[in-house]
Design a protein around this motif. Structure first.
Motif, PDB file in Angstrom:
ATOM      1  N   GLY A 268       0.810  -1.206   0.000  1.00 57.97           N
ATOM      2  CA  GLY A 268       0.000   0.000   0.000  1.00 57.97           C
ATOM      3  C   GLY A 268       0.838   1.248   0.000  1.00 57.97           C
ATOM      4  O   GLY A 268       2.061   1.201  -0.165  1.00 57.97           O
ATOM      5  N   ARG A 278      -4.093  10.079   3.368  1.00 56.56           N
ATOM      6  CA  ARG A 278      -4.805   8.963   2.733  1.00 56.56           C
ATOM      7  C   ARG A 278      -3.897   7.736   2.751  1.00 56.56           C
ATOM      8  O   ARG A 278      -2.753   7.785   2.308  1.00 56.56           O
ATOM      9  CB  ARG A 278      -5.179   9.312   1.302  1.00 56.56           C
ATOM     10  N   THR A 280      -3.803   3.778   1.458  1.00 60.95           N
ATOM     11  CA  THR A 280      -4.418   2.771   0.588  1.00 60.95           C
ATOM     12  C   THR A 280      -3.697   1.449   0.781  1.00 60.95           C
ATOM     13  O   THR A 280      -2.459   1.416   0.781  1.00 60.95           O
ATOM     14  CB  THR A 280      -4.307   3.191  -0.888  1.00 60.95           C
ATOM     15  N   GLN A 282      -3.847  -3.011  -0.103  1.00 53.77           N
ATOM     16  CA  GLN A 282      -4.478  -4.099  -0.857  1.00 53.77           C
ATOM     17  C   GLN A 282      -3.815  -5.420  -0.501  1.00 53.77           C
ATOM     18  O   GLN A 282      -2.604  -5.487  -0.277  1.00 53.77           O
ATOM     19  CB  GLN A 282      -4.386  -3.848  -2.356  1.00 53.77           C
ATOM     20  N   ALA A 294      -9.152  -4.690  -0.997  1.00 52.95           N
ATOM     21  CA  ALA A 294      -8.501  -3.379  -1.042  1.00 52.95           C
ATOM     22  C   ALA A 294      -9.349  -2.388  -0.259  1.00 52.95           C
ATOM     23  O   ALA A 294     -10.576  -2.526  -0.178  1.00 52.95           O
ATOM     24  CB  ALA A 294      -8.330  -2.909  -2.485  1.00 52.95           C
ATOM     25  N   GLU A 295      -8.687  -1.397   0.320  1.00 56.89           N
ATOM     26  CA  GLU A 295      -9.410  -0.402   1.124  1.00 56.89           C
ATOM     27  C   GLU A 295      -8.630   0.909   1.131  1.00 56.89           C
ATOM     28  O   GLU A 295      -7.404   0.924   0.994  1.00 56.89           O
ATOM     29  CB  GLU A 295      -9.584  -0.910   2.557  1.00 56.89           C
ATOM     30  N   ARG A 296      -9.358   2.011   1.291  1.00 57.67           N
ATOM     31  CA  ARG A 296      -8.738   3.321   1.377  1.00 57.67           C
ATOM     32  C   ARG A 296      -9.233   4.022   2.634  1.00 57.67           C
ATOM     33  O   ARG A 296     -10.416   3.977   2.955  1.00 57.67           O
ATOM     34  CB  ARG A 296      -9.088   4.168   0.147  1.00 57.67           C
ATOM     35  N   TYR A 297      -8.310   4.642   3.348  1.00 64.71           N
ATOM     36  CA  TYR A 297      -8.638   5.334   4.595  1.00 64.71           C
ATOM     37  C   TYR A 297      -8.244   6.805   4.460  1.00 64.71           C
ATOM     38  O   TYR A 297      -7.069   7.124   4.247  1.00 64.71           O
ATOM     39  CB  TYR A 297      -7.880   4.711   5.775  1.00 64.71           C
ATOM     40  N   ASP A 298      -9.225   7.707   4.574  1.00 64.34           N
ATOM     41  CA  ASP A 298      -8.988   9.149   4.527  1.00 64.34           C
ATOM     42  C   ASP A 298      -9.238   9.730   5.913  1.00 64.34           C
ATOM     43  O   ASP A 298     -10.322   9.550   6.473  1.00 64.34           O
ATOM     44  CB  ASP A 298      -9.926   9.819   3.517  1.00 64.34           C
TER      45      ASP A 298
END
Length: 586
Positions: A268, A278, A280, A282, A294-298
């Motif tokens: 990531g 941010r 990201t 996977q 997969a994931e995204r953290y803001d």
């Protein structure tokens, strides 16, 4: 008239002392005493009792124990030292609690409950000669044992001069299995036969910000994810040193996986944009080079360390479940005859969560198969206790008393094999709750939570236990946290939430939670009947009450409440009031 002399007898005497007690107390007095107490309760005292020993006296950091048999004394000592080694494997060396043990067979003087004399003094001196985590015995012990204990070997370290003993003492060191430089061949064969844990490497997160300060955040987040993933006993996690070899390098997934010998890779990036950050990530199945999650953290960049903790928990909790699901998919593609012990346990877990009688029976068959492959698989014993517990709760067994005893036996075995397995303590908490032993349930729940705070089953059980203890508002928070940790959570999480909301008198929320259950049984309908009765909805309450009696013709409120585990009488009365108000038979 002759005055009788003091009573004397031959006794096997064990002296034990904690290594570095003063240093550990100076560094962390409260924590050291708590951990020592935990080891006593869970490990040392039960081992002494099992081997028919009697504790003569204890000091802050040591104890003196008498055994009638030298065999019992040595078995007790080796069990304690082996299990302490396993416990210390999950702790940094600076916090290790280790014991030295000395064992002697000799003449002792008996005064009330105490013993004195040469037999005791020699045991105490042998203890000082032992290495941390080791055992020393006298020649009398060695000679009496002969070859009676399989797997116990001795090393002759010669005659030793010790304090306050005029004569030299011939001393033997017990060679524990972990002393060996390499495992014996039969151990390697066993490892090859059982199921291999799914393995994962966490590659260093790439700093995409162009901001050097974010490099520390990216590396710290990577290390935290590695550390937290390592808490999951059924997941082999490659160490930081191995993973960080690839920092700053362009890598090919399948080549890295082959070099590290892993099934999965997590990769990531971290990017700072204004006042936000941010992350990201996977998860990749190295065998097929396929992205499976997969994931995204803001997040706002206000407290970088709080963000680091939050994202670590989110990644770890979700990813562990994704790895388990992916591994289960792999297992299903293999012929049944080739399923190994781990895969059997994995499949059994999936079946258990369905809470259906036939699925439960199939789960039990899979666990029996796992234990046939590896009788010392602690996690399999723990889950067999859990699955048997479900048969007990739902009365899917012919003899409930015998089944409950079997549950206890499986968990006792699991605890002896690996008392650092969070599932063992999770299930022990549930068993003790069913025994109405709220204090012991809370103790094991606390241990489970400390061992793995990101495991959704442990987190939801924390909420369930708090509800039974009369703290439903706190319970609701924990249950909702478990649902966030695992968006694919078992349906029974809604049941726990509904119970907690009812106990907190949040009846509309309770009804909403119970309505999420797709296959309700009579207990769910009973809760819904009570919930709608408390809300003043007589028609809905009567409809659910009728469904209860239809599904369970012999249902009575008194019998039903006997299966509930409220610690406070006020909570039990609230539940009873709702059931009676709904028109259910008393």
């Amino acid at each position: 008239m002759d005055v009788p002399g003091p009573e004397r007898r031959l006794a096997a005497v064990l002296a034990a002392d904690m290594v570095g007690f003063s240093r550990l107390m100076e560094a962390d007095e409260t924590g050291t005493l708590a951990r020592l107490k935990t080891h006593r309760i869970e490990l040392i005292d039960p081992a002494i009792a099992k081997n028919r020993g009697r504790i003569i006296k204890t000091t802050g950091d040591g104890m003196l124990v008498e055994f009638h048999s030298i065999v019992d004394a040595v078995l007790c000592a080796t069990e304690v030292q082996h299990r302490m080694m396993r416990r210390n494997s999950d702790v940094s060396p600076a916090r290790w609690i280790q014991f030295r043990i000395g064992i002697n067979l000799g003449d002792v003087i008996v005064e009330g409950d105490d013993i004195f004399g040469d037999g005791v003094n020699v045991a105490a001196r042998l203890e000082t000669l032992a290495e941390p985590g080791g055992i020393c015995v006298s020649s009398a012990v060695r000679d009496q044992l002969g070859e009676r204990l399989d797997g116990v070997e001795f090393e002759d370290i010669g005659e030793q001069i010790v304090k306050n003993i005029a004569r030299p003492i011939r001393v033997f060191r017990v060679r524990l299995q972990q002393d060996a430089r390499s495992p014996p061949d039969k151990m390697a064969d066993t490892v090859a036969q059982i199921g291999r844990k799914p393995s994962i490497a966490v590659l260093p997160l790439v700093n995409m910000s162009g901001d050097q300060e974010q490099e520390f955040f990216a590396d710290g987040l990577t290390e935290d994810v590695i550390t937290e993933l390592s808490r999951f006993h059924d997941l082999l996690v490659i160490s930081r040193n191995s993973s960080f070899v690839y920092k700053g390098k362009a890598v090919k997934v399948q080549e890295v996986a082959r070099e590290l010998g892993v099934d999965y890779l997590l990769e990531g990036s971290v990017r700072k944009v204004g006042d936000r950050i941010r992350v990201t990530v996977q998860l990749i199945d190295a065998e097929s080079d396929r992205h499976i999650w997969a994931e995204r953290y803001d997040r706002k960049l206000e407290d970088v360390f709080a963000i680091q903790d939050e994202i670590t928990c989110a990644i770890v909790a979700t990813m562990a479940g994704r790895v388990e699901a992916a591994t289960h998919d792999r297992a299903k593609r293999k012929p049944t005859d080739n399923m190994a012990a781990y895969e059997c346990v994995l499949a059994a877990k999936v079946l258990h969560h369905r809470s259906a009688r036939e699925d439960n029976a199939q789960a039990l068959r899979l666990l029996d198969r796992a234990l046939a492959l590896d009788p010392n698989y602690a996690h399999a014993h723990a889950w067999k206790g859990c699955v048997l517990g479900q048969t007990w709760v739902y009365n899917w067994c012919e003899d409930r008393d015998a089944t409950f005893q079997q549950v206890a036996a499986e968990l006792e075995t699991a605890l002896a094999l690996d008392d650092n397995d969070s599932d063992v303590h999770r299930i022990l908490a549930a068993v003790n709750l069913n025994r109405e032993d709220h204090d012991k349930a809370a103790y094991h729940q606390e241990r489970a939570l400390a061992l793995n705070p990101n495991y959704d089953l442990i987190v939801v059980q924390q909420g369930e236990l708090l509800t039974w203890l009369g703290l439903p508002e706190e319970g609701i928070d924990w249950i909702k946290k478990a649902m966030r940790l695992n968006p694919y959570h078992p349906e029974r999480f809604w049941n726990h939430l509904g119970r907690a909301c009812y106990c907190a008198e949040k009846y509309a929320e309770a009804a909403e939670a119970f309505s999420r259950i797709t296959r309700p049984d009579h207990t769910h309908h009973a809760f819904l009947a009570a919930t709608f009765a408390q809300m003043g909805s007589a028609v809905a309450a009567a409809a659910h009450a009728a469904e209860v009696v239809k599904r369970e013709p012999g249902f009575t409120v008194a019998t039903y409440l006997a299966t509930q585990h409220y610690k406070r009488e006020i909570d039990r009365r609230r539940h009873e009031a709702g059931l009676l108000k709904a028109g259910l038979p008393a």
